[in-house]
Structures are given as C-alpha cells and as structure tokens.
Design an enzyme around this catalytic site. Structure first.
Site, PDB file in Angstrom:
ATOM      1  N   HIS A 187       0.855  -1.192   0.000  1.00 17.68           N
ATOM      2  CA  HIS A 187       0.000   0.000   0.000  1.00 17.68           C
ATOM      3  C   HIS A 187       0.879   1.226   0.000  1.00 17.68           C
ATOM      4  O   HIS A 187       1.940   1.227   0.614  1.00 17.68           O
ATOM      5  CB  HIS A 187      -0.900   0.006   1.244  1.00 17.68           C
ATOM      6  N   ASP A 202      -7.894  -5.505   0.296  1.00 21.09           N
ATOM      7  CA  ASP A 202      -8.408  -6.372  -0.760  1.00 21.09           C
ATOM      8  C   ASP A 202      -8.037  -7.840  -0.595  1.00 21.09           C
ATOM      9  O   ASP A 202      -8.544  -8.681  -1.328  1.00 21.09           O
ATOM     10  CB  ASP A 202      -7.884  -5.884  -2.123  1.00 21.09           C
TER      11      ASP A 202
HETATM   12  N1  ACO Z   1       3.938  -7.560  -4.783  1.00 25.37           N
HETATM   13  C1  ACO Z   1       5.271  -7.530  -4.989  1.00 25.37           C
HETATM   14  N2  ACO Z   1       6.055  -6.459  -4.853  1.00 25.37           N
HETATM   15  C2  ACO Z   1       5.452  -5.320  -4.484  1.00 25.37           C
HETATM   16  C3  ACO Z   1       4.060  -5.242  -4.242  1.00 25.37           C
HETATM   17  C4  ACO Z   1       3.296  -6.430  -4.400  1.00 25.37           C
HETATM   18  N3  ACO Z   1       1.989  -6.433  -4.190  1.00 25.37           N
HETATM   19  N4  ACO Z   1       3.739  -3.998  -3.898  1.00 25.37           N
HETATM   20  C5  ACO Z   1       4.873  -3.297  -3.916  1.00 25.37           C
HETATM   21  N5  ACO Z   1       5.923  -4.105  -4.285  1.00 25.37           N
HETATM   22  C6  ACO Z   1       7.342  -3.733  -4.350  1.00 25.37           C
HETATM   23  C7  ACO Z   1       7.655  -2.971  -5.636  1.00 25.37           C
HETATM   24  O1  ACO Z   1       8.043  -3.837  -6.672  1.00 25.37           O
HETATM   25  C8  ACO Z   1       8.758  -2.068  -5.166  1.00 25.37           C
HETATM   26  O2  ACO Z   1       9.929  -2.838  -5.102  1.00 25.37           O
HETATM   27  P1  ACO Z   1      11.395  -2.168  -5.378  1.00 25.37           P
HETATM   28  O3  ACO Z   1      11.625  -1.235  -4.245  1.00 25.37           O
HETATM   29  O4  ACO Z   1      12.307  -3.325  -5.440  1.00 25.37           O
HETATM   30  O5  ACO Z   1      11.272  -1.456  -6.706  1.00 25.37           O
HETATM   31  C9  ACO Z   1       8.366  -1.713  -3.744  1.00 25.37           C
HETATM   32  O6  ACO Z   1       7.582  -2.839  -3.277  1.00 25.37           O
HETATM   33  C10 ACO Z   1       7.534  -0.439  -3.620  1.00 25.37           C
HETATM   34  O7  ACO Z   1       6.417  -0.569  -4.475  1.00 25.37           O
HETATM   35  P2  ACO Z   1       5.730   0.609  -5.279  1.00 25.37           P
HETATM   36  O8  ACO Z   1       5.044   0.051  -6.460  1.00 25.37           O
HETATM   37  O9  ACO Z   1       6.754   1.698  -5.501  1.00 25.37           O
HETATM   38  O10 ACO Z   1       4.713   1.135  -4.221  1.00 25.37           O
HETATM   39  P3  ACO Z   1       3.480   2.053  -4.525  1.00 25.37           P
HETATM   40  O11 ACO Z   1       3.191   2.791  -3.272  1.00 25.37           O
HETATM   41  O12 ACO Z   1       3.683   2.853  -5.758  1.00 25.37           O
HETATM   42  O13 ACO Z   1       2.312   1.008  -4.857  1.00 25.37           O
HETATM   43  C11 ACO Z   1       0.464  -0.455  -4.666  1.00 25.37           C
HETATM   44  C12 ACO Z   1       1.295   0.661  -3.999  1.00 25.37           C
HETATM   45  C13 ACO Z   1       0.008   0.025  -6.057  1.00 25.37           C
HETATM   46  C14 ACO Z   1      -0.776  -0.685  -3.826  1.00 25.37           C
HETATM   47  C15 ACO Z   1       1.337  -1.722  -4.768  1.00 25.37           C
HETATM   48  O14 ACO Z   1       1.730  -2.159  -3.480  1.00 25.37           O
HETATM   49  C16 ACO Z   1       0.629  -2.849  -5.512  1.00 25.37           C
HETATM   50  O15 ACO Z   1       0.679  -2.885  -6.744  1.00 25.37           O
HETATM   51  N6  ACO Z   1      -0.053  -3.793  -4.769  1.00 25.37           N
HETATM   52  C17 ACO Z   1      -0.796  -4.837  -5.410  1.00 25.37           C
HETATM   53  C18 ACO Z   1      -2.140  -4.305  -5.889  1.00 25.37           C
HETATM   54  C19 ACO Z   1      -3.086  -4.052  -4.722  1.00 25.37           C
HETATM   55  O16 ACO Z   1      -3.262  -4.890  -3.847  1.00 25.37           O
HETATM   56  N7  ACO Z   1      -3.731  -2.869  -4.764  1.00 25.37           N
HETATM   57  C20 ACO Z   1      -4.725  -2.492  -3.763  1.00 25.37           C
HETATM   58  C21 ACO Z   1      -4.225  -1.348  -2.912  1.00 25.37           C
HETATM   59  S1  ACO Z   1      -5.393  -0.951  -1.689  1.00 25.37           S
HETATM   60  C22 ACO Z   1      -6.598  -0.093  -2.484  1.00 25.37           C
HETATM   61  O17 ACO Z   1      -6.405   0.596  -3.450  1.00 25.37           O
HETATM   62  C23 ACO Z   1      -7.907  -0.205  -1.957  1.00 25.37           C
END
Ligand code: ACO
Length: 431
Positions: free
Chosen positions: A308, A366
């Site tokens: 998140h 979720d």
């Molecule tokens: N699985 C694997 N790796 C992940 C995940 C994940 N679910 N989420 C983040 N990461 C990793 C990224 O690859 C990144 O790694 P790095 O530092 O090696 O590059 C690091 O964690 C940071 O991730 P970002 O994408 O920069 O974080 P951001 O804050 O932009 O994204 C998000 C947040 C979009 C929610 C992300 O965690 C994600 O895609 N999660 C899966 C989708 C999801 O469950 N969305 C629902 C969110 S809650 C809602 O909207 C109600």
C-alpha cells in the site's frame, strides 16, 4: 535547512523564498509551497504524489506506519464493531455521530431516494449482457446528471445535499441492476424497510417468484465491509473526484470519474485480482513458486492484495476482514474453503519472506474481501462495484468538503516538459 520554516537560498545564501509550516491535528507537518513559482519561477516535481498534500481535509486520518485509520477521529475497528454503514455515512458527511432525531431524518432522506428514474432502465438495456458491471456503473452514474436537474447547481448548498443523498441512496439500486442485467433476471425494486446492506442483498438476490429472506450474518458482514471501504483520504479515486469537482463539474459526473479511477487493478480492482491470483495458484504446494515469480519481477507479477502506498504496517481493515471471513465462511458452511486456506498460507509465507519484510508489504483491504464476497454468492466482477458503492459516501463527503471551502480553485498540476524544443514546421516534401 529543515526548520519550522523552509528557506530556498541562492549560491550567495540570499533567501529567495520562505515556506511556512502548516500543522494539522495529527500527521506530518506540511510546507506551504503554493507561492514558489510566483516568487522563484521553479515548480516542484512529485509524480505519484509521494510527498504532496493536495488539500486540507477533516474527514479521514491515516497513520500508515502505525496502521491507523480513523473517520472523523474514530478508529475504523471501533466503527466496524459498533456502528452501521448509514451512521458512518452520516459521520463522514456531517462530522459527528448523529443523535436519534437527526439520524431518523437522515435515514428517511436516504431511503426515500433509493429508486431510480424509470427511463434509466434503457441505459442498462443498451449494454451487452457480458459488459463488465464497472463499465455500466461509470456510464449510469454519469447519466444521473441527465435525470436529476434539480440537484445540479453546485453553488446551492441545498442542491448539493440532495445530490449527495441521491448518490448514496441510488448506488445500491444501480449496482444491483448492473448485476441483474448481467444474469438476465428482472430488476428488483428497493425495499426501504431493510437496512442499507440488507436492501442491497435483497435487490441482488431476490426474484419476483420467490420470498427472499436476508441472511443476518451476511447482512452484518456486508455492512462491515461497506464501513471499511467508506473512505480512505486522498487515494487515487478520491483525488479524481476532487480534481473533477475543482472544475465545477456536477456531483454525478465527479462520482462517475471516481468510479472510473477505482476500476483499475492497482486500486479498487485489486480484490477481483486477488481471487484470480488465488485461483491461478490453485494449491498450497504452488505458493513457493508463485512467490519466487513475484520476487524475480521479470514477469511483472505482483502479490495482489499486498502492499500500500500509505500503510507500511498491517492495514487495519485487513485485520477486521480476516475475522469477518471466519464468520461468513462458517455461515456459508465453507469452513474448509480452499481459497481462504490458501490465502492464510500465502500471507504467512509472504510475511516471513525478506522481500516483503524489507519493503514493508502487508496484506491490504483487498486481500480477504474477495473471499468473503464470493462466499456470500457475490460474483467476482461485482467486487469493485461494491467497493465503489461504499466509497461513494467518502467521495461525496470529500466533494462536499471541497465545495464548502471559501478559496477553492481549479486543480491544475504542472509538468517537467521533456519533449522537443521549439522547431519550425516543414512542408511534407522537405521532411
Ligand atoms: N507484490 C510484490 N512487490 C510489491 C508489491 C506487491 N503487491 N507492492 C509493492 N511491491 C514492491 C515494488 O516492486 C517495489 O519494489 P522495489 O523497491 O524493489 O522497486 C516496492 O515494493 C515499492 O512498491 P511501489 O510500487 O513503488 O509502491 P506504490 O506505493 O507505488 O504502490 C500499490 C502501492 C500500487 C498498492 C502496490 O503495493 C501494488 O501494486 N499492490 C498490489 C495491488 C493491490 O493490492 N492494490 C490495492 C491497494 S489498496 C486499495 O487501493 C484499496
């Protein structure tokens, strides 16, 4: 030079600009940079809004490091335990929990707006039966502005209130109609004697030929799910609603914009994506391979329902949902639900894996909600629809808050232009 004021200085140390510090009730302090461009000619660069507060708000507070979510000061867990969705809707809209009289009036106002204009039925009928219900939601909610002309004047506070009641009241009806249309069953009228969640179940699952009795365990669980999803400060969809509203678009159009933003799998579409992911993993023995695939990043696979932007700790909503999951599965006689067992195991393995630990990735709202909704008989494509239904309350509250601000302005971000510099047009024969 980080003090209570931030200074921008030139090479000789001369102050070019001073930024005062704004302090909210809780949360990080904020530098006010609104005058930066005017005084220095510089913009700030913050794609994804990692360090940017886009507005003032008094509605929802999140401390992502501590795993705290509060509506108007009340912890989300306490509201899910003791309140109900319409009371929470009142709280979000008006700022305080209602007294008996005020609440009775509010219930009356919401319940008596639950029907939709008969002409709206033709919108549904124009869609293919296999249309994704979110596509229908975006269109039909936007179309409300073509039906309720007496609540479109955004400068009239009374009309704003009526529009907000209409949106909260009609979302369950429109959502259920989208579902009924997809399965070829007749639309079911709302029943105002039922609770908000009970009425939604009734409109989704009742058929004219049978008596339908709402299951109280499912009703309570759904009500809690709606509470947990009602608001989440300036997330992508809420910011979309505010951005649309800043141009003085009407509230129905603004909420339609919010629904479109929520649809994406990185936001509200994630609960649907979690179930797809669990089905793809299929069995506990495949978890390790799946986790490896996520970690090597080559395939662009993410562990859906994890991570998140704000929570770097357990999402407090996921905690409540895991408990609800047990109750609903017991009622649905699916205690040995294989997807739930798979999800529990997946969570355990991910939470003890260095990749997820280092990046502070925890289950979000979720991760469990889809399993609960599926056990209640709600199809996957409707998950995000129910999210949008719940979030409409937050969107409306945030929109109302914005509209009441005395110094509101159109939101207009700037950019770092990286395209071609000026060049002269050449005739096609000379290119
Ligand atoms: N699985 C694997 N790796 C992940 C995940 C994940 N679910 N989420 C983040 N990461 C990793 C990224 O690859 C990144 O790694 P790095 O530092 O090696 O590059 C690091 O964690 C940071 O991730 P970002 O994408 O920069 O974080 P951001 O804050 O932009 O994204 C998000 C947040 C979009 C929610 C992300 O965690 C994600 O895609 N999660 C899966 C989708 C999801 O469950 N969305 C629902 C969110 S809650 C809602 O909207 C109600």
């Amino acid at each position: 030079m980080l003090k209570k004021e931030l200074y921008l200085v030139d090479e000789s140390g001369k102050r070019l600009c001073v930024f005062s510090v704004l302090k909210g009730t809780e949360g990080p302090e904020v530098f006010d940079i609104g005058h930066l461009y005017k005084e220095t000619g510089y913009f700030t660069f913050d794609p994804g809004f990692f360090s940017t507060a886009s507005c003032r708000s008094s509605i929802t507070f999140i401390d992502g490091d501590k795993g705290i979510l509060r509506y108007r000061g009340y912890d989300i867990g306490e509201l899910a335990e003791h309140s109900d969705f319409l009371e929470v809707a009142y709280l979000l809209l008006k700022g305080n929990l209602p007294g008996e009289e005020d609440f009775a009036l509010f219930l009356h106002q919401i319940k008596h707006h639950s029907m939709v204009h008969e002409q709206l039925i033709y919108f549904f009928k124009g869609f293919r039966r296999d249309a994704h219900p979110m596509a229908i939601m975006v269109s039909v909610v936007g179309a409300l502005s073509a039906f309720y002309h007496d609540s479109l004047d955004i400068n009239d506070p009374k009309q704003r209130v009526i529009a907000s009641h209409r949106l909260i009241a009609k979302m369950p009806t429109i959502s259920a109609m989208a579902y009924k249309y997809s399965i070829g069953q007749p639309f079911i009228f709302p029943k105002n004697s039922l609770s908000y969640a009970g009425n939604l179940l009734h409109m989704m699952f009742a058929v004219p030929a049978e008596e339908y009795v709402v299951n109280p365990v499912f009703e309570k669980a759904l009500d809690k799910i709606l509470i947990l999803h009602a608001d989440h400060e300036q997330n992508a969809s809420t910011s979309t609603v505010r951005l649309a509203g800043s141009s003085q678009a009407n509230p129905f159009a603004c909420i339609a914009a919010g629904i479109a933003s929520l649809w994406g799998p990185a936001h509200g579409g994630a609960n649907e994506a979690v179930l797809n992911m669990l089905n793809e993993i299929g069995h506990k023995k495949n978890i390790k391979n799946f986790i490896e695939k996520v970690k090597n990043k080559k395939d662009g696979v993410r562990l859906m329902g994890f991570g998140h932007r704000v929570y770097k700790n357990y999402d407090p909503r996921a905690d409540v949902l895991r408990k609800i999951c047990h109750e609903v599965l017991k009622e649905a006689k699916q205690e040995s639900n294989s997807l739930f067992e798979l999800a529990l195991e997946l969570e355990k393995i991910a939470l003890s894996d260095q990749y997820f630990i280092e990046r502070n990735l925890y289950p979000n709202v979720d991760f469990y909600s889809g399993i609960i909704l599926q056990a209640m008989g709600i199809p996957t494509t409707m998950f995000t629809v129910l999210f949008s239904l719940a979030r409409t309350t937050g969107w409306v509250a945030q929109w109302m808050e914005m509209m009441e601000e005395p110094d509101k302005r159109i939101s207009r971000p700037r950019q770092l232009y990286e395209g071609t510099a000026h060049r002269n047009y050449k005739d096609i024969n000379n290119r």
